[in-house]
Design an enzyme around this catalytic site. Sequence first.
Site, PDB file in Angstrom:
ATOM      1  N   TRP A   1      30.482 -22.671  30.435  1.00  0.00           N
ATOM      2  CA  TRP A   1      31.245 -21.420  30.478  1.00  0.00           C
ATOM      3  C   TRP A   1      31.476 -20.974  31.911  1.00  0.00           C
ATOM      4  CZ3 TRP A   1      29.085 -17.585  26.231  1.00  0.00           C
ATOM      5  CH2 TRP A   1      29.314 -18.172  24.972  1.00  0.00           C
TER       6      TRP A   1
ATOM      7  N   LYS B   1      36.062 -21.826  28.719  1.00  0.00           N
ATOM      8  CA  LYS B   1      35.205 -22.947  28.313  1.00  0.00           C
ATOM      9  C   LYS B   1      35.728 -24.209  28.968  1.00  0.00           C
ATOM     10  CE  LYS B   1      34.101 -20.293  24.356  1.00  0.00           C
ATOM     11  NZ  LYS B   1      35.098 -19.255  24.112  1.00  0.00           N
TER      12      LYS B   1
ATOM     13  N   THR C   1      39.641   1.895  18.784  1.00  0.00           N
ATOM     14  CA  THR C   1      39.570   0.936  19.898  1.00  0.00           C
ATOM     15  C   THR C   1      40.988   0.477  20.201  1.00  0.00           C
ATOM     16  OG1 THR C   1      39.311  -0.859  18.336  1.00  0.00           O
ATOM     17  CG2 THR C   1      37.302   0.035  19.292  1.00  0.00           C
TER      18      THR C   1
ATOM     19  N   GLU D   1      32.465   1.842  20.427  1.00  0.00           N
ATOM     20  CA  GLU D   1      31.516   1.750  19.321  1.00  0.00           C
ATOM     21  C   GLU D   1      30.104   2.218  19.691  1.00  0.00           C
ATOM     22  OE1 GLU D   1      33.746  -0.420  20.221  1.00  0.00           O
ATOM     23  OE2 GLU D   1      34.491  -1.650  18.574  1.00  0.00           O
TER      24      GLU D   1
END
Length: 532
Positions: free
Chosen positions: A429, A424, A170, A315
């Site tokens: 959010w 935040k 990654t 993944e």
Amino acid sequence: MDGLMQNWSMTLDRMLDHAARWHGEREIVSRSADGIVDRTTYAQLHGRAKQASNALIAAGIRPGDRVATLGWNSARHLEIWYGAIGIGAVLHTLNPRLFPEQIVYIINHASDRIILADPACADLLGEILPQCPSVEQVIFLGDEDWIAPHSTECAWGGFDENTAAGLCYTSGTTGNPKGILYSHRSNYLHAMMTLQADALALSARDTVLLCVPMYHANAWGVVYSAPMVGAKLVLPGQRMDGASIHELIETEGVTYSSAVPTVWQMLLTHLKETGGKLTTLQRVTVGGAACPESLIRALHDDHGVDVVQGWGMTETSPLATVSVSTPQIAALSFDEQVPYKLKQGRLLCNLDLKITDDAGQRLPHDGKTFGRLMIKGPTIAAAYFGGEGGDVLDEEGFFDTGDVSTIDTAGYMQITDRAKDVIKSGGEWISSMDVENIAVGHPKAELCAVIGVAHPKWDERPVLLVMLKPGEVAEKQEFLDFLQGKIARWWTPDDVVFVDEIPLGATGKIDKKLIRQRMAGYVLPDASAPNR
Ligand code: AMP
């Protein structure tokens, strides 16, 4: 009681065997950085890949050894890919766009024994090799003295389908890069899953332009799925600018392509500037980052190209959800379908998905409640190479994707943000992703990014960074006005900053980590009275 069917080990060498035998004349077209176009066929590539296997064996490579590649999308790269996995070695694709110190870390972590590199990477290799003790040999892709003396016959496969096939790290936006070790079985299943009509839907009639780099996220499995169906494969090399991509699409008659949104954005800018058209392209899959509405509409309205969004990560092999229509949504007008195309889509068969709160409790699929996106299945990582990151599965065996999302009543998953990018503000959010994807629809914007900046009262507030199209000038207020009515008022950025460049990471996605570093000294214009 066991079934009475034949045992057929699902090893990936079978994909190219099949293509060579049943689609042998189908072309593979590669373009190098200097624009030279090279043509081969699946049958020829099969022979070359077997020669590569023999060359690897002669170089002392044994099953399980890591064979690294460092290069762009090309037939030379593809023959080494199959040459390595056919003999049970592990094909480790290195990303040449990473920083040299990251590449050194990855090579050492993987203990690569040999590197097959694009000649264009010679300088980079000179810099990194002294720090990579495991590497015994470096061969340049296209070195005929290395490959040509060898036989085109070589026994492939014959090992367990759970044998490791590919290693892909990654990009490491947090901490060191981590390795995902695919098996023959996982990639075989993934390729079959992606070929479904309600996924990438490739066929023998397609000409596929593989814009996704072969070193990124397993190339979305296209190196397997295209040979499986005998699609013509077009490999664009290093040049990914709008003009180069457009020329390849038109001259090769490309019908399908997959790429991150920034590639399509660059192509559309080029088409706008030149008045160019897409005469053969029918559909594209956009993934790796959220797809802006303006992109879906421009490709559809101006060029008749259908955009399907896909979501996944290294993944997850990577493809896991696709924004294709259910019959109810297919019956709607195009405008009514767009909100669904903007979602990351519905789950492919063979996988399981859930959203949870921080305590691991499942959350409802109501399209409003968002939580951690967790995924499970035979194409999902069970651990990182070398045990990095420890135990990565929850007690039910689900992998935590690090994405935050909703799932609606029709089963469409929608990413709210990366858990680390979500802003935040006052305990609520804000999706940085949503705001930037709407802002980039402004006609003067080339690229947009939104980050959270510390605020004494609200914890964080959003700031919009805009890279304008060449020659454009704009006022901040134009962008704030453009957002008005399209997002909640309190999501409105506290500032708009015009920048010369929005940095892209090594896989073509907006590099928020670097943006945050560059904005380190930035203070909000009026930290005491945010625009709420
Ligand atoms: P990588 O492993 O580098 O391909 O990065 C995977 C991450 O890219 C995912 O966890 C998501 O955060 C993001 N991503 C991939 N596809 C999409 C998409 N269609 N929309 C939004 N984010 C995406």
